[in-house]
Design an enzyme around this catalytic site. Structure first.
Site, PDB file in Angstrom:
ATOM      1  N   GLY A 330       0.789  -1.247  -0.167  1.00 16.21           N
ATOM      2  CA  GLY A 330      -0.027  -0.032   0.038  1.00 16.21           C
ATOM      3  C   GLY A 330       0.984   1.357   0.078  1.00 16.21           C
ATOM      4  N   SER A 331       0.368   2.203   0.675  1.00 26.39           N
ATOM      5  CA  SER A 331       0.709   3.658   0.340  1.00 26.39           C
ATOM      6  C   SER A 331       2.329   4.158   0.961  1.00 26.39           C
ATOM      7  CB  SER A 331      -0.246   4.640   0.803  1.00 26.39           C
ATOM      8  OG  SER A 331      -1.143   4.744   0.003  1.00 26.39           O
ATOM      9  N   VAL A 332       2.490   3.168   2.076  1.00 24.89           N
ATOM     10  CA  VAL A 332       3.966   3.375   2.314  1.00 24.89           C
ATOM     11  C   VAL A 332       5.018   2.961   1.350  1.00 24.89           C
ATOM     12  CG1 VAL A 332       3.530   2.267   4.833  1.00 24.89           C
ATOM     13  CG2 VAL A 332       4.007   0.943   3.085  1.00 24.89           C
TER      14      VAL A 332
END
Length: 724
Positions: A330-332
């Protein structure tokens, strides 16, 4: 015609000649047999073999006793030299019932007083007297011996010695090498397990410990020693022959392994993880704290987990999810996309774009809030965690350049951190839409340790460090030490790039529009990046839906100007998501990161924390007094007067609201659990080995088995919780 007939008659009438012929033939046979016997005997004497058997060895075995000198398995220590896993011995008890089992002068070696045996054993085993008597009176009268199942196995030396003092006829013990894990739940899947493995040869049966998971498995050859042997010449009665000396080959003990784990931080992490697990019940929960300058892992844990000392919670979940599970982060992942764009000179922070949604390769990508924030500069895409913005960044950078940076950061390659069961990860990169979504962490599968390795480059001026959990190996026999030095595996980005990414991560925490405001820690500057990753359907048909069907995550680096710590936490599918994901993760992130920073600053001297003393083997009165000094509430489970088990284990950190459970010898009894939390009830189930069904939420108000009721007689127990 008559002469020949007369000749035959003469032969028949000469018995003397016949006897001579027969005697000569018989003598010939006897001489042949004698010569054959002499030849056979000479062959046996010279060769020492008969019928393909070694007679020399057989004769030697009759008059020579050989015993194995078991080598000690190496100890696993934490960074400060405190044992995490070490050798011990456990005992199993059994009783001989066969009345033919006698010794010299017909000495009775079987159980003669069953009532006494039942009375004494009920004081030290978690079985009542009636249950033990039933075991001592089996239906089959020809039973030679009986055992007592799990209740009679894994006994400590203290319990064994206490039982032996009672001088019970017919009661005996078998000895088994075992592994002691004094910290209980403590990086359990990473440390692993070693179990006794029995091997049988012609003369001996030997039990040795063998690693079956975790570091115990990957470092098994290092930890395992070489057994020795002791040989003694004996007479027909089994006594050593006079004027003979025992021949002994000493055992060589295994090597000791020192880890990078800091017990202070590891124990605190376990406490925080258990609290979140109990309250929100995620399917999985992982956390790793690392020093990015060296790659050393200071604390690491996962949920589900297990207690290696008791085996509670192990079940079928043997995977070390930090290296064995590949997932879409995801966004990490945007931290790496931003780093690649800056480093390649393709980042245009002042360029604007229309947020909300964008179509690429026939697939429409939405921002996490669906509507976006209107037309905004790319500089805001990172703190806002805009998927649409990062699709534009990836397109500007180009698919080939972006893929090259993914390889520079060592994704899709094992970290070789010595943790067992590591996978490589994968990427889906064939179509334009695939390439676009990897920019925000979908379509690429990574492991926790791969992410930690990549984060080290951002926190360490572009130098990427291999995750390291083993610091050194020492041979106790020679004193030789092999040190594991920090290893730089790549330099994927420039120092200036790393500084810019850190600054952008600060914006995530401190800008009013950033997504990481929950991770502020007073007195310290924290750089963070949050993530919410969709989870693929098991059948491969797109992604799961629902508010909790995500992998929520946060990575934080502190101090932001020059990070000494990187903390990465992931939480998959919380079943009771009563708070926002950022607030849930902050319950682990903030206190653990603060404690690490405080330790580094030397400001933790005033902290007060209770630790569980070791009260196993003590009398109930002495144990209660010791626990009272620590301001702990003692709960006694059992009717005996000696503590046989305790929960928490010795040296574990105790929070102010926790109870100390002590299991005594004698019959197990149900305590009054009114007011207990779910966590306390689960500890009761773990300590007693009983299945306890918990209904409701809040604190205990009802229990199906009354206080002081016998736990052994209860088929099932239900505890009802209610909110105050």
């Amino acid at each position: 015609m008559k002469a020949p007939r007369n000749k035959r008659l003469m032969g028949k009438r000469n018995p003397r000649r016949n006897r001579q012929r027969f005697g000569g033939f018989f003598l010939f046979i006897l001489v042949g047999i004698f010569l054959l016997f002499v030849f056979r005997f000479s062959y046996i004497v010279v060769s020492g073999h008969a019928n393909d058997e070694n007679l020399t060895k057989k004769a030697s075995a009759l008059y020579q006793s050989s015993s194995v000198l078991r080598a000690k398995r190496g100890t696993i220590y934490d960074a400060s030299g405190t044992p995490i896993a070490e050798d011990t011995t456990t005992y199993s008890i059994y009783a001989v019932l066969d009345k033919n089992y006698t010794g010299i002068n017909d000495k009775k070696l079987y159980v003669t007083d069953k009532a006494k045996v039942a009375k004494v054993l009920s004081q030290y085993l978690p079985l009542d007297r009636a249950t033990i008597l039933r075991r001592l009176n089996p239906a089959n009268s020809k039973t030679f011996q009986v055992e007592f199942g799990t209740a009679g196995s894994g006994l400590s030396l203290t319990i064994k010695q206490a039982i032996e003092k009672a001088d019970l006829k017919g009661v005996y013990f078998t000895e088994t090498p075992a592994r002691l894990y004094p910290n209980g739940i403590f990086a359990s899947h990473q440390i692993g397990l070693a179990n006794a493995k029995t091997t049988t040869t012609a003369n001996t049966t030997t039990s040795n410990l063998k690693g079956i998971m975790g570091l115990e498995k990957t470092l098994n050859s290092t930890l395992t020693g070489t057994n020795g042997v002791k040989k003694v010449e004996k007479d027909s009665y089994g006594y050593q022959l006079p004027n003979t000396k025992a021949k002994e080959k000493a055992a060589k003990n295994g090597k000791d392994v020192y880890l990078t784990l800091d017990s202070r931080l590891q124990t605190y992490l376990e406490t925080l993880m258990s609290s979140v697990q109990t309250k929100y019940q995620p399917e999985q929960l992982n956390a790793v704290l690392m020093n990015p300058k060296t790659g050393q892992i200071l604390a690491a844990s996962q949920r589900p987990t297990f207690n290696p000392e008791t085996g509670s919670g192990l079940g079928n979940f043997w995977r070390d999810t930090l290296v064995g599970d590949a997932y879409e982060p995801g966004s990490v992942m945007k931290a790496f996309t931003l780093a690649a764009a800056i480093d390649s000179g393709k980042y245009q922070p002042n360029s604007t774009y229309q947020s909300g949604q964008v179509t690429v390769g026939g697939t429409t990508v939405h921002d996490w809030n669906n509507t976006g924030w209107g037309t905004i500069p790319l500089s805001k895409a990172f703190p806002l965690s805009s998927n649409v913005g990062f699709v534009h960044i990836e397109e500007t950078m180009g698919k080939d350049k972006w893929l090259s940076y993914l390889n520079k950061f060592q994704f899709m390659s094992k970290t070789k951190s010595l943790l067992s069961g590591e996978v490589s990860g994968s990427i889906q990169y064939e179509h334009t839409s695939d390439q676009a979504v990897t920019s925000f962490g979908q379509g690429i599968n990574v492991t926790m340790m791969q992410m930690m390795q990549g984060f080290s480059a951002i926190a360490n001026d572009g130098k990427e460090m291999q995750p390291q959990i083993v610091s050194k190996v020492t041979d106790p026999a020679t004193g030789k030490t092999t040190k594991y030095k920090p290893k730089q595996v790549a330099t994927p980005i420039k120092k200036s790039t790393a500084k810019q990414v850190l600054a952008a991560m600060e914006d995530v925490t401190y800008k009013d529009y950033g997504t990481g405001g929950a991770y502020k820690i007073p007195g310290y500057k924290i750089a963070t990046k949050t993530g919410t990753a969709q989870i693929s359907n098991a059948n491969g048909g797109g992604y799961m839906t629902g508010d909790s069907n995500y992998i929520f995550s946060v990575v934080g680096m502190a101090p932001a100007s020059n990070p000494k710590y990187v903390l990465y936490i992931t939480m998959k599918q919380p079943q009771k998501m009563t708070d926002p994901a950022t607030e849930i993760l902050a319950q682990i992130f903030n206190p653990l990161m603060k404690r690490a920073l405080d330790y580094d600053a030397g400001t933790t001297a005033t902290e007060s924390k209770a630790t569980m003393p070791n009260v196993t083997g003590q009398s109930v009165s002495a144990a209660t007094a010791a626990l009272k000094k620590q301001n702990l509430t003692t709960v006694q489970i059992g009717t005996g007067n000696t503590v046989v088990q305790q929960m928490p284990l010795a040296n574990e950190v105790i929070l102010d609201d926790q109870r100390a459970l002590i299991l005594t010898n004698g019959a197990m009894t149900m305590p009054d659990v009114t007011g207990w939390s779910k966590s306390d009830v689960l500890k009761l189930a773990e300590l007693t080995g009983k299945k306890i069904t918990i209904k409701g939420t809040g604190y205990a108000t009802k229990q199906s088995l009354a206080a002081k009721g016998l736990l052994n007689s209860a088929q099932s127990i239900t505890v009802t919780l209610s909110k105050p």
